[in-house]
Design an enzyme around this catalytic site. Structure first.
Site, PDB file in Angstrom:
ATOM      1  N   CYS A   1       1.611   0.046   8.993  1.00 47.90           N
ATOM      2  CA  CYS A   1       0.444   0.159   8.110  1.00 47.90           C
ATOM      3  C   CYS A   1      -0.704   0.869   8.818  1.00 47.90           C
ATOM      4  CB  CYS A   1      -0.021  -1.209   7.659  1.00 47.90           C
ATOM      5  SG  CYS A   1      -0.587  -2.197   9.033  1.00 47.90           S
TER       6      CYS A   1
ATOM      7  N   PHE B   1       8.222  -6.142   5.370  1.00 49.97           N
ATOM      8  CA  PHE B   1       9.412  -5.885   6.192  1.00 49.97           C
ATOM      9  C   PHE B   1       9.062  -5.239   7.530  1.00 49.97           C
ATOM     10  CE2 PHE B   1       9.034  -1.551   4.496  1.00 49.97           C
ATOM     11  CZ  PHE B   1       9.401  -0.787   5.592  1.00 49.97           C
TER      12      PHE B   1
HETATM   13  P1  NAD Z   1       6.041  -5.155  -0.329  1.00 50.60           P
HETATM   14  O1  NAD Z   1       4.737  -5.248  -1.004  1.00 50.60           O
HETATM   15  O2  NAD Z   1       7.176  -4.529  -1.066  1.00 50.60           O
HETATM   16  O3  NAD Z   1       6.567  -6.624   0.055  1.00 50.60           O
HETATM   17  C1  NAD Z   1       5.724  -7.548   0.725  1.00 50.60           C
HETATM   18  C2  NAD Z   1       6.127  -8.954   0.307  1.00 50.60           C
HETATM   19  O4  NAD Z   1       5.941  -9.090  -1.103  1.00 50.60           O
HETATM   20  C3  NAD Z   1       7.589  -9.290   0.597  1.00 50.60           C
HETATM   21  O5  NAD Z   1       7.667 -10.602   1.086  1.00 50.60           O
HETATM   22  C4  NAD Z   1       8.253  -9.146  -0.757  1.00 50.60           C
HETATM   23  O6  NAD Z   1       9.355 -10.018  -0.922  1.00 50.60           O
HETATM   24  C5  NAD Z   1       7.148  -9.511  -1.737  1.00 50.60           C
HETATM   25  N1  NAD Z   1       7.272  -8.801  -3.015  1.00 50.60           N
HETATM   26  C6  NAD Z   1       7.796  -7.567  -3.213  1.00 50.60           C
HETATM   27  N2  NAD Z   1       7.745  -7.248  -4.526  1.00 50.60           N
HETATM   28  C7  NAD Z   1       7.167  -8.286  -5.162  1.00 50.60           C
HETATM   29  C8  NAD Z   1       6.826  -8.562  -6.529  1.00 50.60           C
HETATM   30  N3  NAD Z   1       7.080  -7.669  -7.499  1.00 50.60           N
HETATM   31  N4  NAD Z   1       6.218  -9.719  -6.821  1.00 50.60           N
HETATM   32  C9  NAD Z   1       5.963 -10.614  -5.849  1.00 50.60           C
HETATM   33  N5  NAD Z   1       6.280 -10.426  -4.548  1.00 50.60           N
HETATM   34  C10 NAD Z   1       6.865  -9.278  -4.196  1.00 50.60           C
HETATM   35  O7  NAD Z   1       5.801  -4.452   1.077  1.00 50.60           O
HETATM   36  P2  NAD Z   1       6.887  -3.983   2.130  1.00 50.60           P
HETATM   37  O8  NAD Z   1       7.598  -2.775   1.596  1.00 50.60           O
HETATM   38  O9  NAD Z   1       7.695  -5.143   2.605  1.00 50.60           O
HETATM   39  O10 NAD Z   1       5.943  -3.563   3.351  1.00 50.60           O
HETATM   40  C11 NAD Z   1       5.353  -2.307   3.476  1.00 50.60           C
HETATM   41  C12 NAD Z   1       3.941  -2.302   2.953  1.00 50.60           C
HETATM   42  O11 NAD Z   1       3.174  -3.268   3.635  1.00 50.60           O
HETATM   43  C13 NAD Z   1       3.216  -0.982   3.193  1.00 50.60           C
HETATM   44  O12 NAD Z   1       2.461  -0.673   2.050  1.00 50.60           O
HETATM   45  C14 NAD Z   1       2.310  -1.277   4.367  1.00 50.60           C
HETATM   46  O13 NAD Z   1       1.154  -0.491   4.474  1.00 50.60           O
HETATM   47  C15 NAD Z   1       1.951  -2.687   4.087  1.00 50.60           C
HETATM   48  N6  NAD Z   1       1.469  -3.341   5.293  1.00 50.60           N
HETATM   49  C16 NAD Z   1       0.134  -3.542   5.394  1.00 50.60           C
HETATM   50  C17 NAD Z   1      -0.378  -4.127   6.533  1.00 50.60           C
HETATM   51  C18 NAD Z   1      -1.844  -4.359   6.677  1.00 50.60           C
HETATM   52  O14 NAD Z   1      -2.209  -5.024   7.604  1.00 50.60           O
HETATM   53  N7  NAD Z   1      -2.686  -3.856   5.797  1.00 50.60           N
HETATM   54  C19 NAD Z   1       0.481  -4.516   7.576  1.00 50.60           C
HETATM   55  C20 NAD Z   1       1.847  -4.295   7.422  1.00 50.60           C
HETATM   56  C21 NAD Z   1       2.337  -3.710   6.264  1.00 50.60           C
END
Ligand code: NAD
Length: 509
Positions: A295, A163
């Site tokens: 992140c 997100f």
């Molecule tokens: P999230 O893991 O909740 O969601 C990411 C994606 O996974 C979304 O599309 C979501 O629909 C899907 N998802 C969520 N739960 C799932 C499940 N149980 N099974 C399968 N798919 C699922 O992450 P978020 O809250 O959207 O984003 C924030 C996180 O992303 C933070 O931990 C941040 O550090 C990380 N992030 C990392 C980077 C990087 O480059 N390392 C960059 C941006 C964000």
């Protein structure tokens, strides 16, 4: 250009239906399952996003599969031409995209436009695809034999995104994937999905053929269908560490190529010789920008020696000047958090800190703006140690923790013993120590007097340890490698008169 279903300036009071995008058009979901999308600044629901079924994912994949042969066969110059148009259209519409991001994510408009600009750099890099896809050639590897390498696209590939960067992170994926000749399925975050649909319309306008870029929305059902689909050849994921691990394990189990970028706990070490004002400015910017929902946010300062009291005083002095408000207001510097639940979770870390033995220096719950938005002011926590939840967890909100240590070695040990290894930074005037830090530290991206060292588009982005599953970093040269596979051709155009049977292994000498 196709009229947007949701013009960002009009906050309408009605709830917009957010559909999939398959085969170059909006396609309504049939599952009967959907999720709410909110404007975090008002707390009002503005959208309802369709959640895809397994069959809808399959339809998108079949569409992308049909589009692949002709997209792949397009000449490099034609593909480049389309990419230049993509670049121009995104550039022209960065204000509109920014407004969509602000209205669904909450980040301030200037930051939202900055996100688009950083994503656009990856598109620009991909405009050089003829150069990037050049192979190598060895003439006369053996007598009359030439050897050369080429890189070819994989086919249908998918991206699953978080997100917090609803435009930039998808660009990190679809730009290199499409430039290399793949067709693409994007599954954006269900919390702020509209930017992906807007991007789809821009790509169509730029001349990307129908079926080459598709968007499917959803939750775990959609993600699992992507992971299990036999015609998807590679999956890029960015999100939290538990889901990154899950995606990586399940994608690779299905024989797919996978890169899964996870969460972070980015430490910023401040040495006694650092410029205190510069370090305090950097800490405040990097901790509270985008409400800490980055992140690469700095979430933990490690103050070495006597610098701690001076640094905390300098950070504390700056905090009241951070203007929290609606991201559409040009005076706002920090917007709300993405959802009510996330805001409450972030606030709970501040509430629990005294019980764990830490000190709340500034409590953001006391300075949250009034209203139904998902508001929280900025918080500063001192005396955090690795046994505390506020230290261990990626809080992902406007909360900066400070740990105090006596030496550089203790500071580096803290960073290296942390399970995450996304980014880190050091603030010092000593070039020798900075160079030693670069040598010692276990993290994928390092800043020296730079708090958010997100690599420029012609390097690749990726962390170490629990911040990345897989071998491949995202975008830049590694992005091109990820979305292609190599082929080496050994070629001979012999004189038939010299042909003979030879059962030995081919020799080059
Ligand atoms: P999230 O893991 O909740 O969601 C990411 C994606 O996974 C979304 O599309 C979501 O629909 C899907 N998802 C969520 N739960 C799932 C499940 N149980 N099974 C399968 N798919 C699922 O992450 P978020 O809250 O959207 O984003 C924030 C996180 O992303 C933070 O931990 C941040 O550090 C990380 N992030 C990392 C980077 C990087 O480059 N390392 C960059 C941006 C964000």
């Amino acid at each position: 250009m196709t009229q947007l279903a949701q013009a960002p300036d009009e906050v309408r009071g009605e709830v917009t239906r957010i559909t999939h995008w398959i085969g170059g058009k909006r396609v309504e979901g049939t599952s009967g399952r959907s999720g709410p999308v909110f404007n975090p600044a008002t707390g009002q629901q503005t959208g309802e996003v369709d959640f895809a079924t397994v069959e809808e994912i399959d339809k998108a994949v079949q569409t992308a599969k049909e589009a692949f042969p002709s997209w792949r066969a397009l000449s490099l110059s034609r593909r480049t031409d389309i990419f230049f148009r993509v670049r121009r259209l995104i550039d022209e519409h960065r204000e509109d995209i920014g407004k969509i991001l602000t209205s669904e994510h909450g980040k301030v408009l200037s930051d939202a436009k900055g996100e688009v600009a950083r994503g656009l750099e990856v598109v620009e890099y991909c405009c050089g695809i003829p150069e990037l896809l050049k192979g190598s050639f060895s003439e006369q590897a053996s007598s009359g034999i030439d050897v050369y390498s080429i890189r070819q696209p994989l086919g249908v590939v998918a991206g699953i995104t978080p997100f917090n960067f609803p435009a930039m992170v998808p660009m990190w994926m679809w730009a290199p994937a499409l430039a290399c000749g793949n067709t693409f399925i994007l599954k954006p975050s269900e919390k702020d999905p509209s930017a992906s649909l807007y991007t789809a319309e821009l790509l169509k306008e730029a001349g990307v053929p129908d079926g080459v870029f598709n968007v499917v929305h959803g939750d775990k059902v959609a993600v699992d269908a992507i992971l299990e689909h036999p015609d998807i050849k590679a999956v890029s994921f960015v999100g939290s560490t538990p889901i990154a691990k899950y995606v990586y394990e399940n994608a690779t189990k299905q024989g797919k190529r996978a890169q899964a970028l996870g969460g972070a706990k980015n430490h910023m070490i401040v040495l006694p010789d650092a410029d205190i004002d510069m370090a305090a400015d950097a800490a405040v910017s990097a901790a509270y920008g985008s409400a800490g929902e980055r992140c690469m946010a700095i979430s933990q300062v490690v103050a070495v020696g006597e610098v701690a009291d001076k640094l905390i005083a300098a950070i504390k002095e700056r905090i009241p000047k951070v203007k929290v408000g609606n991201g559409m207001d040009p005076d706002s510097e920090m917007g709300p958090l993405v959802t009510r639940e996330h805001r409450d979770k972030v606030a709970s870390y501040v509430a629990n800190t005294p019980g764990e033995g830490g000190t709340v220096v500034v409590d953001g719950r006391e300075s949250a703006p009034e209203g139904d938005g998902f508001w929280l002011g900025v918080s500063l926590l001192d005396n955090l140690t690795p046994d505390m939840k506020a230290y261990q967890d990626e809080i992902f909100g406007p909360v900066l923790g400070v740990s105090r240590v006596d030496t550089y070695d203790e500071a580096v040990t803290l960073v290296n013993e942390n399970p995450y290894g996304n980014g880190t930074a050091i603030f010092t005037r000593d070039g020798g120590v900075a160079r030693q830090f670069q040598f010692d530290v276990q993290a994928g991206m390092v800043g020296i007097n730079v708090p958010i060292p997100v690599p420029v588009a012609y390097y690749s982005f990726g962390g170490w340890k629990a911040s990345l599953f897989g071998d491949s970093h995202i975008y830049g040269p590694e992005g091109i490698t990820f979305y292609t596979r190599g082929k080496v051709v050994t070629s001979r155009w012999p004189d038939p008169a010299t042909s003979k049977v030879d059962l030995g292994f081919p020799q080059t000498r």
